[in-house]
Design an enzyme around this catalytic site. Structure first.
Site, mmCIF file in Angstrom:
data_model
loop_
_atom_site.group_PDB
_atom_site.id
_atom_site.type_symbol
_atom_site.label_atom_id
_atom_site.label_comp_id
_atom_site.label_asym_id
_atom_site.label_seq_id
_atom_site.Cartn_x
_atom_site.Cartn_y
_atom_site.Cartn_z
ATOM 1 N N SER A 1 92.899 -70.738 43.514
ATOM 2 C CA SER A 1 92.280 -69.421 43.477
ATOM 3 C C SER A 1 93.348 -68.349 43.563
ATOM 4 C CB SER A 1 91.303 -69.255 44.645
ATOM 5 O OG SER A 1 90.846 -67.926 44.704
ATOM 6 N N HIS A 2 93.026 -67.148 43.070
ATOM 7 C CA HIS A 2 93.920 -66.007 43.250
ATOM 8 C C HIS A 2 94.053 -65.654 44.727
ATOM 9 C CE1 HIS A 2 93.722 -65.534 38.983
ATOM 10 N NE2 HIS A 2 94.421 -64.423 39.008
ATOM 11 N N SER A 3 93.050 -66.047 45.507
ATOM 12 C CA SER A 3 93.034 -65.685 46.922
ATOM 13 C C SER A 3 93.254 -66.918 47.779
ATOM 14 C CB SER A 3 91.683 -65.038 47.252
ATOM 15 O OG SER A 3 91.383 -65.203 48.617
ATOM 16 N N GLY B 1 97.107 -63.739 43.594
ATOM 17 C CA GLY B 1 97.674 -64.274 42.353
ATOM 18 C C GLY B 1 97.713 -65.779 42.471
ATOM 19 N N SER C 1 94.317 -66.600 35.013
ATOM 20 C CA SER C 1 95.694 -67.043 35.211
ATOM 21 C C SER C 1 95.763 -68.257 36.122
ATOM 22 C CB SER C 1 96.576 -65.926 35.759
ATOM 23 O OG SER C 1 96.306 -65.688 37.112
#
Lengths: 234, 212
Positions: free
Chosen positions: A14-16, A48, A75
């Site tokens: 995850s981005h987090s 990110g 991403s």
């Protein structure tokens, strides 16, 4: 080799960092004996995705049977695919990235992995999250109103306090997976955790368990008895 | 003249400088239609490359230098640009592996491999309002330049000009990939930050060759 021997491992990207760690916490409730790894956030703790974190997470859960990687936004998938490209050939072949709803896919995949499912089964469970909730209204309206005349069906009322929430639903699906006969619950596959959970069955709901052939009667009965048992809840 | 490792190192150092200089511009472009981190992420990535250039062996090839950029960007960028540019540099490095000096044909092969790497990783097509919209015209212009007999510096200049035009041409587009694709028609009128950074990097490559 790391991970849990003989079991497929799971990586949540995850981005987090909090989301990835939260998913491990959530999935571990239903899959305490499965290797689960979080790969959230950047190396410096920001929002990110990190190539190094994904690569490390894959290595941490790989027992040699396979690793399923679930990702959130764009991403995360690109980073996971890049990390996969950098693996040794032998390892890369047993890593599959699944683009499915992260929370639902993670829970479904974790339950399948916990039950000893192989790579194909875990990937399929994760993918079952795609669109699992899309037909909810239709199903609750007309799902399983009447079983096929040549089969066997049985109506059961949910008796446990919280209904078929995650843990009982997982228990139900685990049992359904051990049975030979195909069974539907209000028209949804009894082996689909997300299908079962998406119906939001609460205490007092009646469900129709249906199997297309009379040979499936024992399967329907054992599932009905599990529901009537209240899953050990009051 | 052909392009050697000195050129590659000048290109990389120049890339770090230009990304740092355009950091705010890229952040602003990305904030308008994305998540606002493109400038910062690229700046962090190229800044991390600089100290590693000192560790390049003296007999390193241009491909070795590009591979160093690839692995560093992949590890440090954090957004979609990391895997995308990382794959581009990695494929570019692979296309010219072992060659101490790049002639026009090698240069075109390198640019083509970089573009193909971005397409492979991001699965975007021309017109999706992405980096590809800068890279594809650049590759086409480079191939045309090679066929017309231009030297390496002139090929890079043509590629950079085409990339700049391609980046400008993303402004009227609706995005079909990446975070901007969630915006639908609201992305119209904004230049794609990835196409813009691609054009900047290619211009530096041309400048590094012209100054040689």
């Amino acid at each position: 080799m790391t991970g849990v021997s003989g079991k497929v491992g799971l990586v949540f990207v995850s981005h987090s960092a909090k989301i990835a760690e939260g998913l491990v916490e959530l999935a571990a409730q239903m899959a305490a004996g499965t290797a689960l790894a979080a790969a959230g956030g950047t190396d410096d703790g920001g929002v990110g995705t990190s190539f190094d974190r994904v690569a490390a997470a894959i290595a941490a859960v790989d027992s040699g049977v396979g690793v399923v990687v679930l990702c959130d936004l764009g991403s995360a998938i690109l980073t996971a695919e890049t990390a996969k490209d950098f693996l040794d050939d032998a390892v890369r072949e047993r890593v599959v990235i699944v683009d499915a709803p992260l929370v639902e896919g993670a829970v479904a995949a974790a339950v399948e992995a916990e039950g000893g499912g192989d790579m194909a089964a875990v990937v399929s469970a994760a993918r079952s999250a795609i669109g699992a909730f899309a037909t909810e209204d239709k199903t609750s309206l007309d799902g399983g109103a009447a079983g096929p005349p040549e089969g066997y069906s049985r109506s059961v009322t949910i008796v446990n306090r919280d209904g078929l929430h995650a843990r009982p639903a997982a228990e139900f699906v685990k049992l359904a997976n051990t049975l030979d006969a195909p069974v539907t619950v209000n028209g949804k596959d009894a082996r689909s955790l997300l299908g079962i959970m998406s119906m939001g069955l609460v205490k007092g709901s009646t469900v129709e368990l249906v199997t297309p052939s009379v040979d499936g009667q024992p399967a329907v009965d054992s599932l009905a008895e599990l529901i009537e048992s209240g899953f050990g809840e009051s | 003249m052909t392009l050697n490792t000195d050129w590659a190192v000048r290109w990389i150092k120049g890339s770090a400088a230009v990304v740092s200089e355009h950091r705010v511009e890229l952040i602003t472009l990305d904030r308008e239609i994305g998540d606002g981190d493109h400038g910062e992420n690229l700046d962090r990535g190229f800044s991390a490359v600089l100290p590693k250039l000192d560790d390049l062996p003296t007999d390193a090839s241009p491909g070795d230098a590009l591979k160093l950029v690839a692995t560093t960007l992949i590890s440090t960028v954090g957004g979609a640009a990391g895997p995308l540019y990382g794959t581009a540099y990695l494929k570019a490095a692979g296309a010219v592996a072992g060659q101490a000096e790049l002639d026009g044909a090698a240069l075109v092969a390198m640019l083509t491999a970089a573009r193909d790497g971005i397409v492979l990783r991001g699965k975007a097509e021309a017109g999706d309002k992405t980096m590809v919209d800068a890279w594809t015209p650049a590759v086409d212009a480079a191939a045309k330049g090679l066929a017309a007999g231009l030297d390496e510096a002139a090929i890079l200049d043509a590629a950079a000009s085409a990339a700049e035009a391609g980046a400008r041409a993303t402004e009227p587009l609706v995005a079909r990939k990446g975070r901007a694709s969630y915006l639908g028609e609201r992305a119209i009128g904004h230049r794609d930050p990835g196409a813009q950074s691609s054009a900047l990097l290619l211009r530096v490559a041309a400048d590094a060759a012209a100054g040689a």
